[in-house]
Design an enzyme around this catalytic site. Structure first.
Site, mmCIF file in Angstrom:
data_model
loop_
_atom_site.group_PDB
_atom_site.id
_atom_site.type_symbol
_atom_site.label_atom_id
_atom_site.label_comp_id
_atom_site.label_asym_id
_atom_site.label_seq_id
_atom_site.Cartn_x
_atom_site.Cartn_y
_atom_site.Cartn_z
ATOM 1 N N ARG A 32 6.264 -7.010 -4.334
ATOM 2 C CA ARG A 32 6.344 -6.081 -5.473
ATOM 3 C C ARG A 32 5.861 -6.735 -6.765
ATOM 4 O O ARG A 32 5.271 -6.070 -7.620
ATOM 5 C CB ARG A 32 7.790 -5.576 -5.624
ATOM 6 C CG ARG A 32 8.166 -4.552 -4.543
ATOM 7 C CD ARG A 32 9.661 -4.482 -4.361
ATOM 8 N NE ARG A 32 10.082 -3.409 -3.466
ATOM 9 C CZ ARG A 32 10.074 -3.476 -2.135
ATOM 10 N NH1 ARG A 32 9.642 -4.570 -1.523
ATOM 11 N NH2 ARG A 32 10.494 -2.455 -1.403
ATOM 12 N N GLY A 100 3.447 -4.726 6.829
ATOM 13 C CA GLY A 100 3.819 -3.324 6.643
ATOM 14 C C GLY A 100 4.154 -3.035 5.198
ATOM 15 O O GLY A 100 3.711 -2.030 4.619
ATOM 16 N N ASP A 326 16.451 -6.231 8.702
ATOM 17 C CA ASP A 326 15.572 -7.270 9.253
ATOM 18 C C ASP A 326 16.352 -8.366 9.978
ATOM 19 O O ASP A 326 15.756 -9.262 10.578
ATOM 20 C CB ASP A 326 14.740 -7.909 8.130
ATOM 21 C CG ASP A 326 13.677 -6.954 7.619
ATOM 22 O OD1 ASP A 326 13.310 -6.017 8.355
ATOM 23 O OD2 ASP A 326 13.221 -7.130 6.475
ATOM 24 N N ARG A 400 10.088 -12.428 13.233
ATOM 25 C CA ARG A 400 11.564 -12.520 13.273
ATOM 26 C C ARG A 400 12.084 -12.648 14.707
ATOM 27 O O ARG A 400 13.134 -13.244 14.929
ATOM 28 C CB ARG A 400 12.194 -11.330 12.556
ATOM 29 C CG ARG A 400 11.799 -11.286 11.078
ATOM 30 C CD ARG A 400 12.722 -10.453 10.224
ATOM 31 N NE ARG A 400 12.069 -10.077 8.985
ATOM 32 C CZ ARG A 400 11.970 -10.857 7.898
ATOM 33 N NH1 ARG A 400 12.502 -12.055 7.892
ATOM 34 N NH2 ARG A 400 11.336 -10.429 6.824
HETATM 35 C C1 S3P Z 1 10.982 -3.784 3.196
HETATM 36 C C2 S3P Z 1 11.662 -2.734 3.741
HETATM 37 C C3 S3P Z 1 12.105 -2.709 5.137
HETATM 38 C C4 S3P Z 1 12.080 -4.087 5.775
HETATM 39 C C5 S3P Z 1 10.810 -4.817 5.457
HETATM 40 C C6 S3P Z 1 10.680 -5.004 3.961
HETATM 41 C C7 S3P Z 1 10.559 -3.696 1.793
HETATM 42 O O1 S3P Z 1 11.249 -1.865 5.866
HETATM 43 O O2 S3P Z 1 12.230 -3.975 7.162
HETATM 44 O O3 S3P Z 1 10.782 -6.089 6.067
HETATM 45 O O4 S3P Z 1 10.191 -4.730 1.201
HETATM 46 O O5 S3P Z 1 10.601 -2.584 1.241
HETATM 47 P P1 S3P Z 1 11.519 -0.274 5.962
HETATM 48 O O6 S3P Z 1 11.325 0.271 4.627
HETATM 49 O O7 S3P Z 1 10.492 0.226 6.943
HETATM 50 O O8 S3P Z 1 12.913 -0.150 6.485
#
Ligand code: S3P
Length: 447
Positions: A32, A100, A326, A400
């Site tokens: 972020r 992701g 996580d 993980r």
């Molecule tokens: C994250 C949100 C989570 C988490 C990921 C980091 C984030 O995912 O599992 O490792 O930084 O917003 P989800 O939003 O899919 O739950």
């Protein structure tokens, strides 16, 4: 090391772990910090940034949109942003690797700016559903071309011109989806309201406030509603990234299960929405002392002292999932060493992580002689006095899963091997060195 060559790694029974574990910066906040810095006008100076594969992928993508990102020293980065609405179309496809969070947040950030970008990633990311992000973004005028109903990558996104504010309820218990919508709302004219019934991590909301967005959060009977005024005028600022509780988790559980261990972990992020693992381990009887609680960079942090402990099985309520999301793989490993059974309820989101983690956990436990089962979305792990180990775990490109089963091998009767430790660098490049420094025994190439 060639990134495509798997690097097996074996963890074996270790002497008491001792020392200080300085885990790296929080991944969520690091991602972020770069994204908000790239959107803001002026300079954002970041310290404590996690320098991992995922964060580097995001940095490269942000350069494609026209922001300047310069690494000045380890963990110290200077980002010069374009101002909200001023991103340009990247000339090449954006490769987000395994990330992701990076890809989904950037999708939101570009959705309300008239640019076009191609998003892609590694085999794991290309198998993960992007529909959960791009479908709600259609309300902000985004258009996309992706693969099939899940909108798999490679995905071409066309941001919109003149987007209007939206009132949207986020159906998924995902901070990534919520954050993508908030970032889209930054350049949508008027007051957007984004609500969610689960209390997912709130770093985006907090950091947007620090960058000068007009944002407020209202608690609802069921969840919360976030109000954001657009177009926002974000101004670069200083960001101090606290240490990642999700990386700390592996050292914490290792110390709990390796007899005689005592370690300290200074300066760990203790945001209430990130401490589900610590809460659960305390309920299981873990000796974890938290001291020197303070606020740093707008977030609660504290120092942890962790000692080897006798753990007892518990039932983990589904409502805790967002704050523990996580950490389920490593919690499942802790549960294998506990007396009695541990039941973890409501784990449906684990099926769409870097791997199908529910399946990967079950397979990894069984490969090492631990009884476990899934009923619906609930996982039950039967603890054992002596965890046999001796298995090889398929990690499915999931960092993980790799670190969780290496954790198991430090205390199981026989060693545990993971088929590929290479992906650990996506979130925690220092993992092996840090754990070896505490006394962990690994056989295989150091990363
Ligand atoms: C994250 C949100 C989570 C988490 C990921 C980091 C984030 O995912 O599992 O490792 O930084 O917003 P989800 O939003 O899919 O739950």
């Amino acid at each position: 090391m060639h990134p495509d060559t798997p690097h097996p790694l074996t963890a074996r029974k270790s002497p008491p772990l001792q020392g200080i574990a300085q885990v790296p910066g929080d991944k969520s906040i690091s991602q972020r910090a770069l994204i908000l810095g790239a959107l803001a006008r002026g300079e954002t100076r970041i310290s404590g940034l996690l320098e991992s594969g995922d964060v580097h992928s995001t940095a490269a993508a942000l350069r494609g949109f026209g922001a300047e990102l310069v690494r000045q020293a380890p963990g110290r980065w200077l980002v010069t942003g374009t101002g909200v609405g001023n991103w340009k179309s990247p000339v090449a496809p954006l490769d987000f690797g395994n990330s992701g969070t990076g890809s989904r947040l950037v999708m939101g950030a570009m959705a309300t700016t008239p640019v076009t970008a191609v998003f892609t990633g590694d085999a794991s990311l290309r198998s993960r559903p992007m529909a959960r992000v791009v479908e709600p973004l259609l309300a902000f005028g985004l258009r996309y071309e992706g693969q099939g109903p899940k909108a798999l990558m490679p995905l071409t996104l066309h941001g919109s011109k003149d987007a209007g504010a939206q009132t949207l309820a986020v159906a998924t218990a995902s901070a990534q989806v919520k954050s993508a919508l908030l970032l889209a709302a930054l350049n949508a004219k008027g007051t957007s309201v984004i609500s969610q019934s689960s209390l997912t991590r709130d770093h985006t909301e907090k950091m947007l406030g620090a960058f000068g967005a007009r944002i407020s959060v209202r608690q609802l009977d069921d969840g919360e509603a976030i109000t954001l005024e657009g177009p926002a005028n974000l101004a670069g600022c200083a960001v101090e990234v606290p240490r990642d509780p999700s990386s700390a988790a592996f050292a914490i559980v290792s110390a709990l299960i390796v007899p005689g261990s005592e370690i300290t972990l200074p300066g760990i992020l203790l945001n209430p929405r990130r401490i589900g693992l610590i809460e659960t381990l305390l309920e299981m009887g873990a000796e974890i002392q938290i001291s020197n609680k303070r606020v740093s960079g707008g977030e609660e942090i504290g120092d942890l002292l962790v000692r080897h402990s006798t753990l007892n099985g518990v039932t983990v309520p589904a409502g805790r999932a967002p704050s523990l999301i996580d950490e389920y793989p490593v919690l499942a490993v802790a549960a294998a060493f506990a007396h009695g059974q541990t039941v973890m309820l409501g784990l449906e989101e684990l099926r769409v992580k870097e791997s199908d983690r529910l399946n990967a956990i079950i397979a990894g436990l069984k490969a090492n002689g631990v009884e476990a089962s899934v009923h619906g979305d609930d996982l039950t792990v039967h603890g054992m006095d002596k965890v046999p180990g001796g298995g090889t775990v398929t990690t499915h490109m999931d960092h993980r899963i790799a670190m969780s089963f290496l954790t198991m091998g430090l205390a199981s009767q026989r060693p545990v091997t993971v088929d590929d430790a290479g992906m650990i660098a996506t979130s925690f490049p220092e993992y092996q060195e840090l754990m070896r420094g505490l006394g962990a025994q690994f056989d295989g190439a150091a990363n």
